[in-house]
Design a protein around this motif. Structure first.
Motif, short mmCIF file in Angstrom:
data_model
loop_
_atom_site.label_atom_id
_atom_site.label_comp_id
_atom_site.label_asym_id
_atom_site.label_seq_id
_atom_site.Cartn_x
_atom_site.Cartn_y
_atom_site.Cartn_z
N LEU A 13 -15.97 4.63 -14.05
CA LEU A 13 -17.04 3.58 -14.13
C LEU A 13 -15.96 2.28 -13.91
O LEU A 13 -14.96 2.17 -14.55
N ILE A 17 -25.61 -1.63 -16.89
CA ILE A 17 -24.78 -0.15 -16.33
C ILE A 17 -25.98 0.67 -16.15
O ILE A 17 -26.01 1.46 -14.90
N TYR A 72 -19.88 3.66 -10.00
CA TYR A 72 -19.78 4.92 -10.91
C TYR A 72 -19.38 5.95 -9.79
O TYR A 72 -20.12 6.40 -8.79
N GLU A 73 -18.30 6.68 -10.12
CA GLU A 73 -17.79 7.80 -9.28
C GLU A 73 -17.84 7.41 -7.82
O GLU A 73 -18.38 8.01 -6.85
N ILE A 93 -25.25 9.47 -16.22
CA ILE A 93 -25.12 8.44 -17.32
C ILE A 93 -26.28 8.31 -18.07
O ILE A 93 -27.43 8.06 -17.64
N LEU A 108 -21.07 10.71 -18.47
CA LEU A 108 -20.74 9.32 -19.28
C LEU A 108 -21.82 8.88 -20.25
O LEU A 108 -23.10 8.81 -19.89
#
Length: 234
Positions: A2, A47, A60-61, A78, A155
């Motif tokens: 992240l 997020i 993210y990734e 997530i 996550l």
């Protein structure tokens, strides 16, 4: 895993998050600490897709996720445990947990996921038929965490997991966080109990007035005299 870059988030005319950048690497526990109003919860909500950023990016990734829906972000891996727990009143413990898996694809083994959550939180197994609203505060926190784990996150976002809990439950919650991390889940933790948070964190960021003011390992921030005097009561 992240990366948050130059994030700005407003509540109307109020600049809640001004220019925040930080990273969470795979396998870490990272904590954001700061006083009320520092922007911590707003960052987590952004997020997870609950709020929209005015500027900046959340990656993210290697994928920018700013404009994705909250449900899509859960599908990507997530999950968030919200501040205040927000269990579904009128639904049983079991039904609350089952709702945590609603984004999973067809064929997902809900029974196995439930067994894993019940193994992690035996009290939930004992109370599986009980209305979630009748649980104690600590039990509701465990339910909120179990519900998030039903989505099999890579996550896990934790927003003030110890808020309002007795010292015994606070220790239980942090022990569970350490166990979840040891099992391979990356954790981003927001917590008023800065001593506990930094003691289990690989790295931490200190926020004030919507900005990152300091960063370091958990041990470095615990030993920092400014952090001690402002956030640790020392």
């Amino acid at each position: 895993m992240l990366k948050v870059e130059h994030l700005m988030v407003n509540y109307g005319a109020i600049k809640a998050v001004k220019d925040v950048s930080f990273e969470v690497h795979t396998g870490e526990v990272v904590t954001l600490i700061g006083a009320n109003g520092a922007g911590k919860s707003t960052i987590l909500k952004t997020i997870s897709g609950i709020m929209r950023a005015k500027a900046g990016t959340v990656t993210y990734e290697d994928r920018v996720i700013n404009m994705l829906s909250a449900s899509r972000i859960v599908q990507l891996g997530i999950s968030q445990v919200p501040e205040g727990r927000h269990v579904f009143e009128g639904l049983s413990v079991l039904e609350n947990l089952q709702l945590g898996a609603f984004t999973q694809p067809r064929g997902f083994d809900v029974s196995t996921a439930l067994d894993e959550v019940f193994a992690q939180f035996p009290v939930l197994a004992e109370r599986r038929k009980q209305d979630a609203a009748t649980l104690s505060g600590g039990e509701q926190q465990m339910l909120a965490m179990g519900r998030a784990l039903m989505a099999k996150p890579k996550l896990l976002l934790l927003d003030e997991p110890s808020m309002g809990l007795s010292p015994i439950y606070i220790q239980k919650v942090f022990d569970i966080i350490k166990t979840i991390h040891a099992q391979g889940t990356t954790v981003l933790l927001i917590e008023q109990n800065a001593t506990q948070a930094l003691s289990i964190a690989d790295r931490g960021y200190v926020l004030a007035s919507g900005e990152v003011k300091m960063t370091g390992t958990g041990a470095e921030l615990l030993a920092n005299k400014q952090v001690q005097s402002t956030y640790l009561g020392g």
